[in-house]
Design an enzyme around this catalytic site. Structure first.
Site, short mmCIF file in Angstrom:
data_model
loop_
_atom_site.label_atom_id
_atom_site.label_comp_id
_atom_site.label_asym_id
_atom_site.label_seq_id
_atom_site.Cartn_x
_atom_site.Cartn_y
_atom_site.Cartn_z
NE ARG A 72 41.03 48.05 41.32
CZ ARG A 72 40.49 46.63 41.42
NH1 ARG A 72 39.85 46.55 42.44
NH2 ARG A 72 40.90 45.57 40.44
CD GLU A 119 39.67 45.97 47.90
OE1 GLU A 119 39.28 45.23 46.85
OE2 GLU A 119 40.55 46.77 47.68
CG ASP A 133 41.24 41.75 47.38
OD1 ASP A 133 42.21 41.03 47.74
OD2 ASP A 133 41.45 42.59 46.37
CG ASP A 183 41.07 39.95 40.36
OD1 ASP A 183 40.88 38.95 41.17
OD2 ASP A 183 40.41 40.83 40.09
#
Length: 728
Positions: free
Chosen positions: A341, A433, A461, A633
């Protein structure tokens, strides 16, 4: 000591950090067949020609958000039909592209046809990365023994040395799993006394005689001697389960059939993350990530691990070999298939400066450098260690709509041309997202129809973007209430439905989001079966243990069959539900509830940010106010900071309240981290970079593009690293 700027060399009009040049020349290029000058020429051309397009797309984001923030957007937002018309008028909701069928080719079965867990780990941590790569196979005994799936009542404590009472419960649970999915004719694995191979079939001895599998085809292979095998390999729903037999093992010695373990195929795929779970703010950080990716692809990455008083070197596992009943060799992958990613279009890096001295798009750097490293899996003696189909797998986050997907496709095509790869060698995972991607998902898929291999619902997200999109429309519901909102269930349903309608079954993954409570695995085992039941072929987990347990769900649910059911009877489109903004009547939220919600979000923000800024840890297990460890995160930080910013905008809380909460919660977070010798307390001074970063996120989040946390976090982390160098 003030840090000196990195030394640089000009190459094809780019000012490049010498450390990056050395990495490319000395580590990444050798063995790829790519000429050094060709690499830099291709990168320079992509940066020069595509950066204006990228910047224009970022401006378009801001233009659309300005339209959504304007008073004219508030009235239609209350009516989904009116909202749809308004979004179409301003170009936010784009025309339906009509029927879309993906044509992606050369896709590995882990992505195309198999269903199972997907790990996501920070790439800067070599220990986590190697552990995740090796999580293709997991001990069910260890996962059950070490987690809360087996309770600690009635003498089943997991503390201290091996507890036979707990061990017996683990064995019973594992053998019940075998009985459920690999049943025997008139017998049980729990009472088996021997496993043997006779005439190409699995023979299971027990107190009542000899039995066999109800479905003989489930016997796949074995190791050792037919009369006394070392292990027996079974297959179900495309996944493998290995019954390990070892009379010399402490557990096997006490088992009637000498079964020492049940090892199951777990993390079929793993995403190595350069984005939300890392704190990479400069050349040194990025080169650590690039180097780890190169080591993973070459199969050479190692990590020193200390566990239970022992230190050892963790290496990447080789393929696993078995003998089929006909005597031929069966080789199965020993490692998860790896995706990488990369960062989103909004990120820029001064590791390379353009002709005007400006930082260049970091996503273009990621694409070229990681693409170069990935070539080692396509050419030379190490080829095929990751992809047996000859593909490279990239996940791209935070794209807003089909034009941004199209830019990603163009970047990847430039990489392929530079590296001498066939078109569409680099496969693309689209993170669904951001709200503008969700409402235009089919058009986004159409923009990458020949290389897309993955869509998923990144609900963390996505929630942050939902809040930011609605920033001026009104106050949003409390964070805990978001999961019950119409938009979220529509989002989850539509992602699967659109993926299936676009031909993903048998060709690409449809994924679901992360389990965010890594210690609450009994709860995960109850809840996360909803993901395969929804038709998703993979779902994110935070650890190898969670992957092993989540793999049980893919034996309980035949995902391919479930997808066929959904294709045959598709549900409603639910676009209007997706457009329903999750607003709350301020009068319905009492002052104590406002204070509680404020403290909850402030504490989680501080708990995450203090480790990010002070220690460079991008993914943390942060205890909440109740003491429950939650995986945090940048996505979870985005939710919390946007939540507080939204309530500030609409007066549900005031700035003085936020500041008071920050000081209270700083002391709470300090106490939660008291056992960490590297931790620097925030209170009582509350003037360090970490505290100031958290305050800025919470009180200025309404002004951050798309509500992203990176600009503030990166600036404050760079400042903190400079302070640390000053004190050295």
């Amino acid at each position: 000591m003030t840090p000196s700027p990195p030394s640089r060399t000009t190459i094809h009009g780019l000012s490049v950090a010498d450390a990056l040049i050395s990495f490319v020349r000395e580590r990444a290029l050798p063995g790829t067949g790519v000429a050094e000058d060709d690499f830099w020429a291709g990168l320079a051309g992509a940066i020069t020609e595509l950066t204006p397009q990228l910047r224009a797309l970022l401006v378009r984001r801001d233009e659309l958000q300005a339209r959504l923030d304007a008073p004219e957007a508030r009235e239609p937002s209350a009516d989904p039909a009116a909202a749809r018309a308004f979004l179409e008028e301003i170009g936010y909701l784009e025309p339906d592209p009509g029927p879309v069928r993906i044509s992606t080719e050369n896709v590995d079965p882990e992505v195309a046809t198999l269903a199972g867990p997907q790990l996501v780990v920070p790439l800067l941590n070599a220990r986590f990365a190697t552990n995740a790569a090796n999580a293709r196979w997991g001990s069910l005994y260890d996962a059950l023994y070490g987690s809360d799936v087996i309770d600690e009542a009635d003498g089943k404590s997991r503390s201290g040395p091996y507890n036979p009472t707990r061990g017996a419960a683990v064995i019973a649970r594992a053998k019940a799993f075998l009985d459920e999915h690999f049943p025997l004719q008139g017998a049980s694995h729990a009472t088996a006394t021997a496993y043997r191979v006779r005439d190409g079939q699995l023979s299971v001895e027990g107190p009542d005689g000899v039995s066999a599998l109800t479905d003989a085809a489930q016997f796949v292979a074995f190791t050792g001697d037919e009369r006394e095998p070392d292990s027996v390999l079974l297959g179900h729903h495309g996944l493998h389960v290995e019954i390990v037999i070892d009379p010399a093992h402490p557990v096997g010695a006490g088992d009637p059939a000498h079964v020492a373990d049940v090892v199951i195929e777990a993390a079929l795929t793993a995403i190595m993350d350069l984005e939300d779970s890392v704190a990479a703010v400069d050349t040194a950080d990025k080169l650590l990530g690039y180097g780890n990716w190169l080591g993973l692809i070459q199969g050479t990455l190692t990590a020193e691990v200390s566990k239970d008083g022992q230190t050892f070197t963790r290496v990447m596992q080789p393929p696993r070999q078995f003998r089929r009943p006909d005597g031929s060799t069966l080789e199965l992958p020993g490692r998860a298939l790896l995706f990488i990613r990369q960062v989103g279009h909004h990120m820029f890096s001064d590791m390379v400066l353009d002709a005007d001295g400006e930082a260049v798009p970091e996503g273009i750097l990621d694409a070229f450098v990681c693409g170069l490293a990935s070539v080692h899996d396509l050419r030379g003696e190490r080829a095929g260690q990751n992809s047996r189909a000859g593909s490279i797998y990239v996940v791209k986050p935070k794209m807003h709509g089909p034009a941004e997907v199209g830019l990603t496709v163009e970047i990847l095509a430039r990489v392929e041309a530079t590296l001498g790869l066939a078109p569409a060698t680099i496969k693309l995972g689209i993170m669904d997202e951001e709200r503008r991607t969700s409402v235009n998902l089919k058009a986004c898929i159409a923009a990458a129809a020949d290389r897309v291999v993955f869509i998923n619902t990144g609900f963390l997200d996505r929630t942050g973007d939902e809040i930011h999109t609605a920033m001026r429309l009104g106050p949003v519901v409390r964070k805990g209430a978001m999961k019950t909102q119409a938009w979220l269930s529509a989002y989850e349903d539509r992602n699967v439905a659109i993926g299936l309608a676009c031909g993903f079954r048998g060709r690409a993954q449809i994924g679901k989001g992360m389990w965010a409570a890594p210690d609450n695995l009994a709860e995960m085992l109850e809840a996360k079966i909803a993901h395969p039941r929804s038709g998703a072929s993979c779902a994110w987990v935070p650890s190898p243990t969670a992957a092993t347990l989540h793999a049980l769900h893919y034996h309980a649910v035949d995902v391919a069959a479930r997808q066929r059911e959904l294709e045959a009877a598709p549900g409603p489109e639910r676009l209007e539900d997706l457009l329903t903004v999750p607003l709350v009547d301020p009068a319905s939220v009492s002052p104590p509830e406002r204070e509680e919600e404020l403290d909850l979000n402030v504490q989680s923000t501080l708990g995450y940010v203090v480790r990010w800024i002070d220690q460079g840890v991008g993914c943390s297990k942060v205890p909440d106010l109740a003491g429950t460890p939650l995986m945090e995160d940048r996505a979870t930080c985005r939710i919390s900071s946007q939540m507080v910013s939204n309530w500030l905008v609409h007066g549900l809380v005031g700035l003085e309240q936020v500041d008071a909460s920050l000081r209270r919660m700083a002391a709470v977070v300090d106490a939660q981290n008291a056992g960490d010798p590297a931790y620097v307390p925030m209170a009582p001074a509350c003037d360090g970079q970490a505290f100031l970063a958290a305050r800025e996120l919470l009180t200025q989040g309404m002004h951050q593009p798309s509500g992203y946390t990176e600009p503030i976090l990166h600036r404050r982390r760079v400042a903190r690293k400079a302070e640390l160098m000053e004190t050295d």
